[in-house]
Scaffold this motif. Sequence first.
Motif, short mmCIF file in Angstrom:
data_model
loop_
_atom_site.label_atom_id
_atom_site.label_comp_id
_atom_site.label_asym_id
_atom_site.label_seq_id
_atom_site.Cartn_x
_atom_site.Cartn_y
_atom_site.Cartn_z
N THR A 1 -15.22 30.09 -16.62
CA THR A 1 -15.54 30.05 -15.19
C THR A 1 -16.97 29.60 -14.97
OG1 THR A 1 -13.96 31.83 -14.74
CG2 THR A 1 -15.64 31.42 -13.08
N LYS A 2 -17.89 30.06 -15.83
CA LYS A 2 -19.28 29.61 -15.73
C LYS A 2 -19.38 28.11 -16.01
CE LYS A 2 -20.96 32.81 -18.48
NZ LYS A 2 -21.93 33.64 -19.26
N LYS A 3 -18.61 27.64 -16.99
CA LYS A 3 -18.61 26.21 -17.31
C LYS A 3 -18.07 25.41 -16.14
CE LYS A 3 -15.68 24.85 -20.43
NZ LYS A 3 -15.05 24.65 -21.76
N PHE A 4 -16.99 25.89 -15.54
CA PHE A 4 -16.43 25.22 -14.36
C PHE A 4 -17.47 25.16 -13.24
CE2 PHE A 4 -14.50 25.39 -10.19
CZ PHE A 4 -13.52 24.41 -10.24
N THR A 5 -18.17 26.28 -13.04
CA THR A 5 -19.17 26.35 -11.97
C THR A 5 -20.29 25.34 -12.18
OG1 THR A 5 -18.69 28.70 -11.63
CG2 THR A 5 -20.80 27.88 -10.76
N ARG A 6 -20.78 25.23 -13.43
CA ARG A 6 -21.83 24.26 -13.73
C ARG A 6 -21.37 22.84 -13.43
NH1 ARG A 6 -22.44 27.37 -18.49
NH2 ARG A 6 -21.39 25.75 -19.73
N ARG A 7 -20.15 22.53 -13.85
CA ARG A 7 -19.64 21.18 -13.62
C ARG A 7 -19.40 20.91 -12.14
NH1 ARG A 7 -15.22 20.99 -18.63
NH2 ARG A 7 -16.77 20.87 -20.32
N PHE A 8 -18.93 21.93 -11.43
CA PHE A 8 -18.70 21.74 -9.99
C PHE A 8 -20.01 21.54 -9.26
CE2 PHE A 8 -17.62 23.00 -5.65
CZ PHE A 8 -16.44 22.31 -5.46
N HIS A 9 -21.06 22.27 -9.65
CA HIS A 9 -22.38 22.07 -9.06
C HIS A 9 -22.88 20.65 -9.31
CE1 HIS A 9 -23.43 26.66 -9.02
NE2 HIS A 9 -22.62 26.30 -8.04
N TYR A 10 -22.59 20.13 -10.50
CA TYR A 10 -22.98 18.75 -10.84
C TYR A 10 -22.31 17.78 -9.87
CZ TYR A 10 -23.36 14.47 -13.65
OH TYR A 10 -23.64 13.19 -14.08
N ILE A 11 -21.01 17.98 -9.64
CA ILE A 11 -20.28 17.11 -8.71
C ILE A 11 -20.87 17.20 -7.31
CG2 ILE A 11 -18.05 16.75 -7.59
CD1 ILE A 11 -16.72 17.68 -10.19
N GLU A 12 -21.16 18.42 -6.86
CA GLU A 12 -21.74 18.61 -5.53
C GLU A 12 -23.05 17.84 -5.38
OE1 GLU A 12 -20.48 22.94 -3.81
OE2 GLU A 12 -21.85 22.95 -5.53
N LYS A 13 -23.90 17.88 -6.41
CA LYS A 13 -25.18 17.18 -6.35
C LYS A 13 -24.98 15.67 -6.29
CE LYS A 13 -27.89 20.70 -8.76
NZ LYS A 13 -28.67 21.03 -10.00
N GLN A 14 -24.03 15.16 -7.08
CA GLN A 14 -23.77 13.72 -7.08
C GLN A 14 -23.26 13.24 -5.73
OE1 GLN A 14 -24.63 11.77 -9.73
NE2 GLN A 14 -25.42 13.69 -10.56
#
Length: 267
Positions: free
Chosen positions: A224-237
């Motif tokens: 879940t933490k890994k998913f969250t990090r990746r989702f935050h990356y997408i949000e920033k892009q």
Amino acid sequence: MSLAKTQELLTLMARLRDPEMGCAWDQKQDFHSLIPYTIEEAYEVADAIERNDFEDLRGELGDLLLQVVFHSQIAQELGLFDFEQVAAAIGEKLVSRHPHVFAGVKFDNDEQRQQAWDEAKAEERKQKQPQQQAESVLAGVAHSLPALVQCEKIQNRAASHGFDWPDTEPVFEKVREELHEVHEAWLSGDQAHIHEEVGDLLLVVVNLARHLKVNPEIALRDATKKFTRRFHYIEKQVAASGRQLRDCELAELDGLWNQAKRDLKQV
């Protein structure tokens, strides 16, 4: 903690619960009202450990200790038990569960130590309910545990009494079987059946994790933490392009997800 500091903490808690001079909020609490706070403090201890924030861990352990003191104070007021009896009970339990440390018993391997631990716990449960002639080997697993933790504990109990696959490969086949049954339930459109089959799938995945010597609760938290990090990356892009997520096609978001997997691989 010195005995003086321990007594000071107990005295502070008693003062907070004093009917005349105490805190109104503390006065009205009972065992049940404190349940969510006790659970929350335990999770905050775990969170501090996972973040390697040991200064925060010191404070969170204090908060968790306060919950023990709080419950003990309420119990003392009700004439049930006090903090000293709580401490004495866990001391006795540690001695009885570690005969290889305190009684000179020799174990050849971890399996023998685990078996002795399980037998000691079973004897403790039996003493609590001596009138029960044949207690289930699954008794004593708390119903309020997180579902993954409870499932793993129950499966470990069953496995310790021979109810388990002898090796891992059949568990993979069982996962595939349960996944197929979830798909069939979905095709049926029967929501109650879907619910049941998804539960069966989760249960056997926990069993697979156990066979692979993976803690399912921690594995899911990490995922879940890994998913969250990746989702935050997408949000920033997406934000950098002046848009919101809902403005993007799924194919673009999927591409950003794969990009996040590459860029955050070492994170």
